[in-house]
Design an enzyme around this catalytic site. Structure first.
Site, PDB file in Angstrom:
ATOM      1  N   GLY A  74      35.151  36.859  41.454  1.00 35.06           N
ATOM      2  CA  GLY A  74      36.038  37.149  40.425  1.00 35.06           C
ATOM      3  C   GLY A  74      35.614  36.490  39.016  1.00 35.06           C
ATOM      4  O   GLY A  74      34.203  36.664  38.700  1.00 35.06           O
ATOM      5  N   TYR A  85      16.344  35.341  41.869  1.00 33.97           N
ATOM      6  CA  TYR A  85      17.169  34.804  42.423  1.00 33.97           C
ATOM      7  C   TYR A  85      16.490  33.308  43.069  1.00 33.97           C
ATOM      8  O   TYR A  85      15.772  33.518  44.252  1.00 33.97           O
ATOM      9  CB  TYR A  85      17.818  35.242  43.832  1.00 33.97           C
ATOM     10  CG  TYR A  85      18.815  36.295  43.550  1.00 33.97           C
ATOM     11  CD1 TYR A  85      19.373  36.582  42.266  1.00 33.97           C
ATOM     12  CD2 TYR A  85      19.523  37.314  44.548  1.00 33.97           C
ATOM     13  CE1 TYR A  85      20.323  37.751  42.035  1.00 33.97           C
ATOM     14  CE2 TYR A  85      20.451  38.345  44.320  1.00 33.97           C
ATOM     15  CZ  TYR A  85      20.764  38.445  42.975  1.00 33.97           C
ATOM     16  OH  TYR A  85      21.660  39.297  42.857  1.00 33.97           O
TER      17      TYR A  85
END
Length: 306
Positions: free
Chosen positions: A221, A69
């Protein structure tokens, strides 16, 4: 309801390897920039550090991160170390190994079993720790995870890792890993509208066995690493209006309603969004609302587990 007054304990707790954590945690991926990895512009360092410290103030004691990350200027692990070290005794920091990004940020060849010690040691160095609380093996499309998971089990025996988890897996991989060493947590992509029958089965199996299930992209999503989705359908919007809350909060509440073993790790680099995400842990959807949401998203949900 004022989101700033609600703390993480509103969502309840779950036991991971003997440590009690709130069911609303924090995902560190969004700390490094406007989008994950190298897809956006780097974040403001001071703001990201403030978000981490505010998360702890709001009672969050479960942070999910990874050495991969990072953006052009920011590393999630370095931000966590700078913001929170010395770490609170009740804080669980989970990290993931397997995927690899090179110095330019591009994805490289995923780790071989013999590479995993280097991945673990890199997380240790960046976080400034002598052990990692929880390490997930992120499956990179291989059919069997036995060799990779076995390498992590050896590092657990050596004391570098306290607990093991697996990610991006199916029920067969959970059984395969459990034959080697205890698995305390499973992390898969999961959320309202994401159709994945194998993950639905895995969620059920984890519940039966008392294994934590930690979905990622529960809010994002289909947008995935780009950020939270804005494509909210009328079913989600109607429930949000009824509760005077955001569609993102509804998605988080739906996720938590899938079972007491389900933990959420929404990520953000925005302090206001952080407070809203934590407050979503207090949102209780009715049985009718859950049925309505499930009916509007065939292939997800089913009978609520709460």
């Amino acid at each position: 309801m004022t989101s700033g007054t609600i703390t993480a304990d509103a969502a309840g707790t779950w036991d991971i390897g003997g440590l009690t954590v709130g069911r609303i945690g924090f995902g560190a991926m969004r700390l490094t920039g406007s989008a994950a990895f190298h897809l956006g512009t780097p974040s403001d360092r001071g703001r990201s550090i403030a978000v981490l410290r505010r998360a702890i103030e709001l009672g969050v004691n479960h942070i999910d991160t990874a050495a991969f990350y990072f953006s052009a200027l920011r590393s999630a692990n370095e931000l966590i170390n700078s913001a929170l070290s010395p770490y609170p005794d009740d804080l669980l920091i989970a990290t993931k190994v397997g995927p690899f990004r090179d110095y330019s940020g591009e994805w490289g060849t995923s780790a071989r079993p013999e590479d995993l010690r280097g991945h673990v040691e890199e997380n240790l160095r960046q976080l400034g720790r002598d052990h990692l609380d929880l390490v997930y093996l992120r499956r990179m499309r291989q059919e069997s995870i036995a060799e990779h998971f076995g390498a992590l089990a050896e590092l657990r025996e050596a004391g570098l890792i306290r607990h093991l988890g697996i990610s991006d897996v199916g029920p067969r991989h959970l059984a395969e890993a459990q034959a080697i060493a205890p698995v305390v947590s499973v992390q898969n992509r999961y959320g309202l509208g994401h159709q994945a029958p194998e993950t639905e089965e895995l969620l059920r199996v984890c519940g039966e066995q008392g294994v934590a299930f930690v979905p990622f992209y529960a809010i994002a999503g289909d947008a995935g690493p780009q950020g939270a989705t804005t494509a909210h359908d009328e079913a989600v919007l109607a429930v949000a209006r009824a509760h005077g809350t955001s569609p993102a909060a509804v998605r988080l509440a739906w996720t938590l309603a899938r079972g007491p073993h389900v933990l959420a790790i929404p990520g953000t680099g925005d302090p206001d969004h952080l407070a809203e995400n934590v407050a979503a842990g207090a949102l209780r959807l009715t049985t009718e609302e859950l049925k309505h949401l499930n009916a509007a998203h065939p292939g997800t949900g089913g009978t609520p587990k709460n």
